[in-house]
Design a protein around this motif. Structure first.
Motif, PDB file in Angstrom:
ATOM      1  N   ALA A 193       0.934  -1.101   0.189  1.00  0.00           N
ATOM      2  CA  ALA A 193       0.004   0.179   0.133  1.00  0.00           C
ATOM      3  C   ALA A 193       0.887   1.172  -0.052  1.00  0.00           C
ATOM      4  CB  ALA A 193      -1.011  -0.001   1.122  1.00  0.00           C
ATOM      5  N   ILE A 194       2.061   1.264   0.789  1.00  0.00           N
ATOM      6  CA  ILE A 194       2.805   2.464   0.867  1.00  0.00           C
ATOM      7  C   ILE A 194       3.404   2.576  -0.640  1.00  0.00           C
ATOM      8  CG2 ILE A 194       5.055   3.138   1.546  1.00  0.00           C
ATOM      9  CD1 ILE A 194       4.437   1.716   4.212  1.00  0.00           C
ATOM     10  N   GLN A 195       3.838   1.588  -1.279  1.00  0.00           N
ATOM     11  CA  GLN A 195       4.427   1.730  -2.432  1.00  0.00           C
ATOM     12  C   GLN A 195       3.574   2.513  -3.707  1.00  0.00           C
ATOM     13  OE1 GLN A 195       7.717   1.790  -1.523  1.00  0.00           O
ATOM     14  NE2 GLN A 195       7.928   1.551  -3.832  1.00  0.00           N
ATOM     15  N   TYR A 196       2.123   2.002  -3.559  1.00  0.00           N
ATOM     16  CA  TYR A 196       1.145   2.257  -4.443  1.00  0.00           C
ATOM     17  C   TYR A 196       0.960   3.716  -4.095  1.00  0.00           C
ATOM     18  CZ  TYR A 196      -3.335   3.262  -6.332  1.00  0.00           C
ATOM     19  OH  TYR A 196      -4.230   3.772  -7.195  1.00  0.00           O
ATOM     20  N   PHE A 197       0.509   4.103  -2.936  1.00  0.00           N
ATOM     21  CA  PHE A 197       0.009   5.512  -2.719  1.00  0.00           C
ATOM     22  C   PHE A 197       1.175   6.546  -2.828  1.00  0.00           C
ATOM     23  CE2 PHE A 197      -3.343   3.308  -0.211  1.00  0.00           C
ATOM     24  CZ  PHE A 197      -4.645   3.843  -1.109  1.00  0.00           C
ATOM     25  N   LEU A 198       2.708   6.188  -2.604  1.00  0.00           N
ATOM     26  CA  LEU A 198       3.540   7.103  -2.768  1.00  0.00           C
ATOM     27  C   LEU A 198       3.870   7.455  -4.337  1.00  0.00           C
ATOM     28  CD1 LEU A 198       6.281   6.275   0.005  1.00  0.00           C
ATOM     29  CD2 LEU A 198       4.526   8.292   0.083  1.00  0.00           C
ATOM     30  N   ASN A 199       3.476   6.344  -5.142  1.00  0.00           N
ATOM     31  CA  ASN A 199       3.839   6.378  -6.587  1.00  0.00           C
ATOM     32  C   ASN A 199       2.396   6.908  -7.291  1.00  0.00           C
ATOM     33  OD1 ASN A 199       6.356   5.517  -6.528  1.00  0.00           O
ATOM     34  ND2 ASN A 199       5.561   3.098  -6.190  1.00  0.00           N
TER      35      ASN A 199
END
Length: 149
Positions: free
Chosen positions: A94-100
């Motif tokens: 989720a972190i990777q998804y939202f930060l990108n």
């Protein structure tokens, strides 16, 4: 029949009605909501099962905003089920998804960091929990500075 039981009952009816439609947004939303209700009832295996089904549909139909949202939910579900390693996996996803994502909502980024951190914390890895909580605070501070500027 309680409110949660009614929500599950009618959620399943809605799923059966949407099953053959191409309204994947609604189908994924229903699976996610059923997952949340089952989590609230402490039925973590059903919570996880519903969210995994929703995640697969979201990924298959490129409903990217749902991918991040469901990953947050799965991170919390696995945390509550004391499967911290899996909770961390979905929290980081989720972190990777939202930060990108350029138009990610700040609350989704914060929830992603928090979900990951609490899994580390309850897995007795306080240094990593602190790292993710600190990343959350840095993110919030950057957002506030951007709004003020």
């Amino acid at each position: 029949m309680g409110i949660q039981d009614s929500a599950i009952y009618y959620g399943k009816i809605a799923l059966s009605k949407f099953k053959d439609s191409k309204n994947y947004e609604s189908i994924v939303s229903l699976y996610n909501n059923l997952g949340r209700i089952y989590n609230d009832k402490g039925n973590y295996d059903k919570a996880i099962s519903n969210r995994i089904t929703g995640l697969k549909i979201a990924e298959m139909h490129h409903l990217d905003h749902w991918v991040g949202t469901i990953c947050i939910g799965l991170s919390y579900d696995y945390h509550d089920f004391e499967e911290y390693e899996k909770g961390i996996y979905y929290g980081k996803k989720a972190i990777q998804y939202f930060l990108n994502k350029k138009d990610a909502r700040a609350k989704d980024v914060r929830s992603s960091f928090n979900a990951t951190a609490i899994n580390y914390d309850d897995w007795n890895k306080p240094e990593l929990a602190l790292f993710y909580h600190t990343q959350n605070l840095k993110y919030i501070k950057r957002k506030r500075c951007a709004i003020i500027a």
